[in-house]
Write a protein that holds these residues in place. Sequence first.
Motif, PDB file in Angstrom:
ATOM      1  N   PRO A   6       0.830  -1.211   0.000  1.00  0.00           N
ATOM      2  CA  PRO A   6       0.000   0.000   0.000  1.00  0.00           C
ATOM      3  C   PRO A   6       0.864   1.261   0.000  1.00  0.00           C
ATOM      4  O   PRO A   6       1.969   1.288   0.562  1.00  0.00           O
ATOM      5  N   SER A   7       0.367   2.297  -0.639  1.00  0.00           N
ATOM      6  CA  SER A   7       1.051   3.593  -0.611  1.00  0.00           C
ATOM      7  C   SER A   7       0.938   4.191   0.785  1.00  0.00           C
ATOM      8  O   SER A   7      -0.061   4.020   1.489  1.00  0.00           O
ATOM      9  N   VAL A   8       1.993   4.892   1.194  1.00  0.00           N
ATOM     10  CA  VAL A   8       2.030   5.543   2.504  1.00  0.00           C
ATOM     11  C   VAL A   8       1.711   7.018   2.323  1.00  0.00           C
ATOM     12  O   VAL A   8       2.377   7.700   1.526  1.00  0.00           O
ATOM     13  N   PRO A   9       0.679   7.547   3.011  1.00  0.00           N
ATOM     14  CA  PRO A   9       0.346   8.970   2.854  1.00  0.00           C
ATOM     15  C   PRO A   9       1.561   9.850   3.123  1.00  0.00           C
ATOM     16  O   PRO A   9       2.308   9.649   4.075  1.00  0.00           O
ATOM     17  N   GLY A  10       1.766  10.811   2.238  1.00  0.00           N
ATOM     18  CA  GLY A  10       2.885  11.731   2.379  1.00  0.00           C
ATOM     19  C   GLY A  10       4.171  11.242   1.752  1.00  0.00           C
ATOM     20  O   GLY A  10       5.142  11.994   1.659  1.00  0.00           O
ATOM     21  N   ASP A  11       4.199   9.976   1.334  1.00  0.00           N
ATOM     22  CA  ASP A  11       5.386   9.430   0.691  1.00  0.00           C
ATOM     23  C   ASP A  11       5.109   9.259  -0.798  1.00  0.00           C
ATOM     24  O   ASP A  11       3.975   9.422  -1.254  1.00  0.00           O
ATOM     25  N   VAL A  12       6.148   8.927  -1.564  1.00  0.00           N
ATOM     26  CA  VAL A  12       5.952   8.639  -2.987  1.00  0.00           C
ATOM     27  C   VAL A  12       5.049   7.415  -3.097  1.00  0.00           C
ATOM     28  O   VAL A  12       5.276   6.411  -2.420  1.00  0.00           O
ATOM     29  N   PRO A  13       3.999   7.461  -3.913  1.00  0.00           N
ATOM     30  CA  PRO A  13       3.114   6.297  -4.050  1.00  0.00           C
ATOM     31  C   PRO A  13       3.878   5.047  -4.463  1.00  0.00           C
ATOM     32  O   PRO A  13       4.981   5.117  -5.025  1.00  0.00           O
ATOM     33  N   SER A  14       3.290   3.894  -4.195  1.00  0.00           N
ATOM     34  CA  SER A  14       3.932   2.612  -4.494  1.00  0.00           C
ATOM     35  C   SER A  14       3.779   2.269  -5.971  1.00  0.00           C
ATOM     36  O   SER A  14       3.108   1.309  -6.358  1.00  0.00           O
ATOM     37  N   TYR A  15       4.427   3.078  -6.824  1.00  0.00           N
ATOM     38  CA  TYR A  15       4.343   2.879  -8.261  1.00  0.00           C
ATOM     39  C   TYR A  15       5.049   1.588  -8.667  1.00  0.00           C
ATOM     40  O   TYR A  15       6.052   1.181  -8.078  1.00  0.00           O
ATOM     41  N   MET A  16       4.549   0.962  -9.738  1.00  0.00           N
ATOM     42  CA  MET A  16       5.220  -0.190 -10.320  1.00  0.00           C
ATOM     43  C   MET A  16       6.406   0.243 -11.179  1.00  0.00           C
ATOM     44  O   MET A  16       7.297  -0.561 -11.450  1.00  0.00           O
ATOM     45  N   CYS A  17       6.412   1.476 -11.627  1.00  0.00           N
ATOM     46  CA  CYS A  17       7.559   2.052 -12.327  1.00  0.00           C
ATOM     47  C   CYS A  17       8.379   2.882 -11.342  1.00  0.00           C
ATOM     48  O   CYS A  17       7.864   3.350 -10.322  1.00  0.00           O
ATOM     49  N   SER A  18       9.646   3.061 -11.668  1.00  0.00           N
ATOM     50  CA  SER A  18      10.515   3.873 -10.813  1.00  0.00           C
ATOM     51  C   SER A  18      10.358   5.344 -11.175  1.00  0.00           C
ATOM     52  O   SER A  18      11.249   5.979 -11.755  1.00  0.00           O
TER      53      SER A  18
END
Length: 455
Positions: free
Chosen positions: A66-78
Amino acid sequence: MHSKVSIASAAIVLVVATSHSAQAALFNLDPGPYLPENGSFAAWYQDTHGRTLDLCLSRALSSRVPSVPGDVPSYMCSLLPAPGVYDDTQPLVFTSNFPDEAFWFTGDAAIVDAATGVDLLYVSALEAAFSGGLPVEGEQISFARIRIRVDLPTPGTYTITHPYGVEVFEVSADDIGDDGVRAINLTRDIGIGAPKTYDGALAGDIGPFLRSVNGPYNETNPDTGQVESFIGDPNLEEAVTGSPFATNYVRIEGPDGIDLRTDLFAVSGKLSSVALPTPVKVERATYSRSTAASGTVAQQDVFVQAPPPPGTASFVDTTSSTVAMTEANATGNWYGQSGNAPTPLANLSISADNSAAIASSTATTLAAPLVDLVTIHTAEYSLASGQLTLVASSSDETTPPTLNASASTGSPIGALSGAGALKTLTTGITPIPPARVTVTSSNGGSDTEELVILP
């Protein structure tokens, strides 16, 4: 890892001696035209295992982390947001909202060991960037990157084995300094050439692409609604496959018994939908024959790079017999042998098929001439006499071919002589010797060696 930490595109000056062994295993790339939606970069690269990766610009999210609020989303791409350059919450538009760095592939690992004080970061990547740093039309570049940074407390010789080679570092007390931070600091970028020329990366250390043993992963692109496939999830650390040397790990060995290893990598790469033929590279197609008490003994040997199983490879020898080739360790290195009588310089028909692994892949068949194997046994030059001495042989002992020598400059030296397969040449060369010599057979084989300089 790339989605959390920016990687500067400037190369870092090495503070230690390094050596490496690698085999370029990228096979092909998008020939263009290059489109604005890809930042006018090559849309894709293909490796020798048959996998083709798009420039990874998708905002698809990991369903495992899961993406963490305030952080870079958990993208599958860099994807690397950069204030004032690329806002990942807004549509991607070249050049007004586009990453200053993007990737076709990333494969990262880390080793942190409190007992020894070793803190290692490993980065492998196929990267898109801009020569001036910021997204500007006409400044697009690509390169294959290996980066190794290690904090160390102890000087000495360190050997680091990784999926794409081996590096040896001599670390001095000065390199350690007061804190040992970045005592080893290697960045090797290969392929940077004129802007918007992307084939230089084919000669880099990257390839085949590492991929998660648990993949591929499918996720939905929120911008298009399309399901996309990825070779790994950069938000996870997982075991991988794909090393051309079967070294799917990072290992550091050093003084005081240091021997640390990780098999876990964070990998990213978006599988392309472009349909391409199965890649095949002929490494060698040679024959030998000799006379024994039982008669003539002959063989035809073929080595190729092609996708590993479930892919297949075979060749048709010069007697029209089909030979199934074998592959031992998922590196994509295939070998096959025929015991039938060879016809020198006749074409072999070599085939590979990767459709079992990649449904859109079509079989490839190519021709390669069957040549003899030439071996230089002696290549010496005497400074005192000005004499060059060569001893060489052909693997064709039954009907020995003509052997001719030439210098590294391309200048002919002369023909070797002798009644059998082993032939010699002694001749004067002035005023200076060549650095290397090549012996070429009339049956197609050749060998090149450094010239040994004698007093």
